[in-house]
Design an enzyme around this catalytic site. Structure first.
Site, PDB file in Angstrom:
ATOM      1  N   SER A 116     -11.438  -0.948  -0.639  1.00  0.00           N
ATOM      2  CA  SER A 116     -10.164  -0.928   0.088  1.00  0.00           C
ATOM      3  C   SER A 116     -10.372  -1.202   1.572  1.00  0.00           C
ATOM      4  O   SER A 116      -9.491  -1.748   2.238  1.00  0.00           O
ATOM      5  CB  SER A 116      -9.494   0.449  -0.052  1.00  0.00           C
ATOM      6  OG  SER A 116      -8.890   0.597  -1.289  1.00  0.00           O
TER       7      SER A 116
ATOM      8  N   ASP B 165       0.842  -1.189   0.000  1.00  0.00           N
ATOM      9  CA  ASP B 165       0.000   0.000   0.000  1.00  0.00           C
ATOM     10  C   ASP B 165       0.883   1.247   0.000  1.00  0.00           C
ATOM     11  O   ASP B 165       1.999   1.220  -0.528  1.00  0.00           O
ATOM     12  CB  ASP B 165      -0.935  -0.036   1.218  1.00  0.00           C
ATOM     13  CG  ASP B 165      -2.292   0.594   0.934  1.00  0.00           C
ATOM     14  OD1 ASP B 165      -2.342   1.828   0.747  1.00  0.00           O
ATOM     15  OD2 ASP B 165      -3.296  -0.132   0.899  1.00  0.00           O
TER      16      ASP B 165
ATOM     17  N   HIS C   8      -3.966   6.064   3.292  1.00  0.00           N
ATOM     18  CA  HIS C   8      -4.666   4.848   2.877  1.00  0.00           C
ATOM     19  C   HIS C   8      -4.064   3.603   3.526  1.00  0.00           C
ATOM     20  O   HIS C   8      -4.786   2.777   4.101  1.00  0.00           O
ATOM     21  CB  HIS C   8      -4.607   4.749   1.351  1.00  0.00           C
ATOM     22  CG  HIS C   8      -5.440   3.666   0.750  1.00  0.00           C
ATOM     23  ND1 HIS C   8      -4.966   2.395   0.546  1.00  0.00           N
ATOM     24  CD2 HIS C   8      -6.715   3.666   0.283  1.00  0.00           C
ATOM     25  CE1 HIS C   8      -5.909   1.655  -0.025  1.00  0.00           C
ATOM     26  NE2 HIS C   8      -6.982   2.409  -0.193  1.00  0.00           N
TER      27      HIS C   8
ATOM     28  N   ASN D 113     -13.747   0.019  -7.075  1.00  0.00           N
ATOM     29  CA  ASN D 113     -14.872   0.916  -6.782  1.00  0.00           C
ATOM     30  C   ASN D 113     -15.474   1.551  -8.027  1.00  0.00           C
ATOM     31  O   ASN D 113     -15.978   2.664  -7.970  1.00  0.00           O
ATOM     32  CB  ASN D 113     -14.422   2.047  -5.837  1.00  0.00           C
ATOM     33  CG  ASN D 113     -14.071   1.546  -4.461  1.00  0.00           C
ATOM     34  OD1 ASN D 113     -14.203   0.366  -4.163  1.00  0.00           O
ATOM     35  ND2 ASN D 113     -13.622   2.446  -3.612  1.00  0.00           N
TER      36      ASN D 113
END
Length: 323
Positions: free
Chosen positions: A244, A49, A86, A177
């Site tokens: 996520s 990430d 994130h 998404n």
């Protein structure tokens, strides 16, 4: 293989200075009911990430190392700090420690390997992702968690994932998404639609399919992905929405299942066996498999199934389990 990979787009709903709770998503999947049997102790999870807030009080004791593959910090491999938020949020849902304050993750005793493959802008090169996957395998990670995706089917990326799975590493990926709420249309993001990965869709806190969640034939299961409270930058907390956020619920659950089942069977289960154990702990919600795969992650379902009829249909089954 330039900047074609990015964090799965997400929405920041709210930021908070201090909290003291087990997030609702963690409760929804019944993780606290498993903690007497397993907290993910000794299970090594590689989070690919944007890095992590290494000093966050809920995370610092869980981090065992990491590496930076991005252009942040002049490509210094030893610096895997998060400048985006994130990765820190994902890490908290997986394994935030049990403290007197803060949040608690799904597997609060799991080990976190921070593999920074996305930069401060949340974007990365396929080469960074591939190198990160190979590094996680070299470090003998048990699970790889990737809440990222791109539009291109890159053969080298696919091969790296196949190699990880062949080395008995569970690879968990966000579905994406770009969903339109229509089960008849497919939205494909890579690596989330590869057959070898465990592809995760999202539902809201009422267990309704999230409008944004990608649908395609490779979805494996769904987990909470809206208004998810977790750790954030500078020791703070935030509620975010996206697939996520659903993905780390499943990653943490696999850590619990791995520790618990290895004890139960008195051996190390293989990647296919652990996948089967995960799917056994899902409940159909009544949506198309292209939206929810095998259903909603519910860790205590096997205990409930001992006391209900197994021929109940989709929606009735779940309602009976949670009643």
């Amino acid at each position: 293989m330039k900047h074609n990979v990015h964090v799965i787009p997400y929405k920041i709903n709210q930021q908070e200075e201090m909290v003291n709770e087990v997030p609702k998503g963690v409760e929804m999947i019944q993780a606290p009911s498993i903690w007497s049997k397993s907290k993910g102790t000794g299970v090594k999870i590689a989070i690919l990430d944007t890095g992590c807030d290494l000093d966050h009080p809920d995370l610092k004791d869980r981090i065992i190392g990491g590496k930076n593959f991005t252009d942040d910090d002049n490509s210094n491999q030893e610096k895997f700090e998060d400048y985006n938020g994130h990765g820190t949020h994902v890490a908290g849902t997986i394994a935030a420690s049990e403290n007197e304050a803060g949040v608690t993750g799904v597997a609060p005793e799991a080990e976190l390997l921070i593999v920074k493959v996305l930069n401060k802008d949340g974007s990365g090169q396929y080469e960074w992702i591939i190198n990160g996957i190979n590094y996680a395998v070299e470090q003998q990670a048990d699970i790889i968690s990737m809440s990222l995706g791109g539009p291109n089917d890159v053969p080298e990326l696919h091969e790296a994932i196949k190699n990880a799975v062949n080395n008995q590493v569970l690879v968990v990926c966000a579905a994406g998404n770009e969903g339109d709420g229509d089960e008849n249309t497919d939205e494909l993001a890579y690596p989330g639609c590869y057959n070898e990965v465990i592809s995760i869709g999202a539902v809201n806190l009422e267990r309704e399919s999230s409008q944004f969640s990608n649908s395609h034939p490779e979805i494996d299961l769904v987990a909470p992905g809206e208004d998810i409270l977790s750790t954030f930058l500078n020791g703070k907390y935030a509620s975010l929405s996206g697939t996520s956020m659903a993905t780390p619920h499943v990653t943490g659950a696999l850590a619990l299942i791995k520790e618990m089942c290895n004890k139960e069977f008195d051996r190390k289960l293989t990647e296919p066996e652990l996948y089967a154990q995960l799917i056994r702990r899902t409940v159909p919600l009544g949506n198309s498999p292209k939206l929810e795969g095998n259903g909603f992650l519910y860790l205590t379902v096997l205990e409930h199934l001992n006391s209900i009829y197994k021929d109940e249909v989709n929606g009735k089954l779940f309602n009976k389990i949670i009643s």
